[in-house]
Write an enzyme that holds these catalytic residues in place. Structure first.
Site, PDB file in Angstrom:
ATOM      1  N   ASP A 136     -55.201 -11.407 -33.137  1.00  0.00           N
ATOM      2  CA  ASP A 136     -55.618 -11.082 -31.782  1.00  0.00           C
ATOM      3  C   ASP A 136     -56.957 -11.751 -31.498  1.00  0.00           C
ATOM      4  OD1 ASP A 136     -56.228 -10.039 -29.329  1.00  0.00           O
ATOM      5  OD2 ASP A 136     -55.608  -7.997 -29.815  1.00  0.00           O
TER       6      ASP A 136
ATOM      7  N   LYS B  91     -58.506 -11.833 -28.842  1.00  0.00           N
ATOM      8  CA  LYS B  91     -59.317 -11.090 -27.887  1.00  0.00           C
ATOM      9  C   LYS B  91     -60.243 -10.102 -28.591  1.00  0.00           C
ATOM     10  CE  LYS B  91     -55.984 -11.580 -24.130  1.00  0.00           C
ATOM     11  NZ  LYS B  91     -55.071 -10.893 -23.169  1.00  0.00           N
TER      12      LYS B  91
ATOM     13  N   HIS C 183     -43.032 -26.350 -15.408  1.00  0.00           N
ATOM     14  CA  HIS C 183     -42.041 -26.547 -16.455  1.00  0.00           C
ATOM     15  C   HIS C 183     -41.559 -27.993 -16.395  1.00  0.00           C
ATOM     16  CE1 HIS C 183     -41.702 -22.562 -18.158  1.00  0.00           C
ATOM     17  NE2 HIS C 183     -41.632 -22.025 -16.946  1.00  0.00           N
ATOM     18  N   ASP C 184     -40.691 -28.341 -17.301  1.00  0.00           N
ATOM     19  CA  ASP C 184     -40.206 -29.713 -17.425  1.00  0.00           C
ATOM     20  C   ASP C 184     -39.766 -30.290 -16.080  1.00  0.00           C
ATOM     21  OD1 ASP C 184     -39.217 -31.689 -19.756  1.00  0.00           O
ATOM     22  OD2 ASP C 184     -37.694 -31.676 -18.189  1.00  0.00           O
TER      23      ASP C 184
ATOM     24  N   TYR D 118     -42.778 -31.347 -13.951  1.00  0.00           N
ATOM     25  CA  TYR D 118     -43.485 -32.540 -14.423  1.00  0.00           C
ATOM     26  C   TYR D 118     -42.662 -33.798 -14.131  1.00  0.00           C
ATOM     27  CZ  TYR D 118     -45.392 -28.619 -17.103  1.00  0.00           C
ATOM     28  OH  TYR D 118     -45.902 -27.407 -17.470  1.00  0.00           O
TER      29      TYR D 118
ATOM     30  N   ASP E 280     -41.132 -32.123 -21.815  1.00  0.00           N
ATOM     31  CA  ASP E 280     -41.503 -31.259 -22.931  1.00  0.00           C
ATOM     32  C   ASP E 280     -41.475 -32.016 -24.257  1.00  0.00           C
ATOM     33  OD1 ASP E 280     -41.794 -29.142 -21.229  1.00  0.00           O
ATOM     34  OD2 ASP E 280     -39.937 -28.135 -21.794  1.00  0.00           O
TER      35      ASP E 280
END
Length: 385
Positions: free
Chosen positions: A74, A76, A140-141, A144, A170
């Site tokens: 984690d 964070k 997403h692909d 692009y 991708d």
């Protein structure tokens, strides 16, 4: 004697999710790199659950995360950041695919890591890159490909853009371009002791490979209509043709010598002089429609002129050439691909199946110098999930 894999000794901290980054690090892992897949305890890699049953890891996840170790962390939490930076001191590569700025906000950005490990190669994979007006946008692909002008060129003449069942941005952009940049920076770091930050934009990567579109722009001043450029359906000698059984043949007889043989097999010697005549496509389609795909494949299989059957995915997996190259293997209950390259004195193997979430927490942290008591405390703190 078989030597160790070529990337033996290279350590990669992999914070990526879904497809592009995990495939980039899959290539590194398959070549022998020690890849530690780091997932947050809350969500982890979304690919784990895509199409999977309750409590199972998906086939998608398992195919592209073999040969990696699994660590839940984690970032964070202060303790999680401290663990990451301790691992980064001895790492060669960090790969991440968050939106620009996220790693800096977490306290594990390039400047922080490079300050403790100057030889680090730090690769960020994103849709649009680390700067520019789109840098913070999701995508997403398909997005692009659209921005790069590629989707406009894919499809049949007069039809709408076709979405390929192959994630070009991708895999070409996020995976192969990233692997290329990472390896270039690692080689330099081994030579000079100085690492680099590698900024990979999947949109840039696709755009930079649209050579034939750019050729047309340079030659004619404008792009060709969809399905009408030289290699996208505009030539009768470089096109696909439907056969009598509804299957297809791929004609790639660009060179004159191949075109002559093609016309001979088709019993149309008068077509030799019409190689560049787009009007010939309809006539060729009528001839191919007279026989089944396999009948044409048998005829053209007896000669050598770049005319071949278009196989289904199932047929491709058992094709004699694919089998001879050992490109398909069975592992972890799945049919998988071997790496897409061969090397002398190197025999690929699946060293381990894709890791369960946090499967190697204890092993990785002990190797980093944490005691069992410290690891138990980190577990209680929530830093390890």
């Amino acid at each position: 004697m078989t030597r160790p894999p070529p990337l033996t000794g290279v350590r990669v901290l992999d914070l990526t999710r879904l497809l592009p980054g995990p495939v980039a690090t899959l290539h590194l892992a398959d070549l022998g790199a020690e890849v530690i897949k780091i997932e947050d305890p809350q969500v982890g890699d979304y690919a784990r659950t895509l199409g999977a049953g309750q409590g199972e890891d998906s086939a998608y996840f398992r195919m592209i995360n073999r040969n990696k170790q699994g660590l839940r962390l984690d970032l964070k939490k202060t303790e999680g950041v401290e663990i990451f930076l301790r691992l980064a001191r001895d790492a060669d590569v960090v790969v991440e695919s968050f939106r620009p700025g996220v790693m800096d906000k977490l306290g594990v950005g390039y400047a922080t890591v490079a300050a403790i490990n100057p030889k680090i190669t730090y690769c960020s994979i994103s849709g649009y890159g680390q700067d520019g007006p789109y840098k913070d946008l999701a995508g997403h692909d398909i997005n692009y490909l659209g921005y790069a002008g590629v989707l406009d060129q894919i499809g049949s003449e007069g039809g709408q853009p076709a979405v390929p069942n192959f994630q070009i941005a991708d895999l070409l952009g996020g995976a192969l371009t990233a692997a290329m940049g990472i390896l270039a920076a690692v080689v330099e770091a081994q030579r000079t002791g100085q690492g680099r930050y590698v900024d990979v934009s999947m949109t840039d990567s696709v755009l930079a490979h649209t050579y034939f579109t750019m050729l047309r722009l340079n030659d004619a001043g404008h792009s060709a209509p969809r399905g009408g450029d030289l290699l996208s359906g505009g030539l009768p000698c470089y096109a696909t043709y439907r056969c009598a059984d509804g299957k297809y043949m791929a004609v790639g007889a660009l060179e004159g010598k191949f075109w002559i043989v093609c016309c001979t097999v088709l019993e149309r010697p008068e077509w030799v002089k019409r190689q560049w005549d787009a009007g010939l496509r309809a006539e060729m389609a009528a001839v191919f429609a007279q026989r089944s795909r396999d009948a044409w494949a048998a005829l053209f299989g007896a000669v050598d002129c770049c005319v071949t059957p278009i196989l289904t995915p199932e047929e491709a997996l058992i094709n004699e050439q694919i089998v001879a190259r050992g490109m398909v293997l069975a592992n972890d209950g799945l049919t998988q691909f071997a790496p897409p390259l061969k090397m002398s004195d190197y025999c690929f193997s699946v060293r381990q199946a894709a890791p369960k979430a946090g499967e190697h927490n204890m092993t990785i942290l002990q190797a980093a110098g944490y005691s069992e008591q410290q690891i138990a405390e980190l577990q209680r703190s929530g830093a390890l999930g």
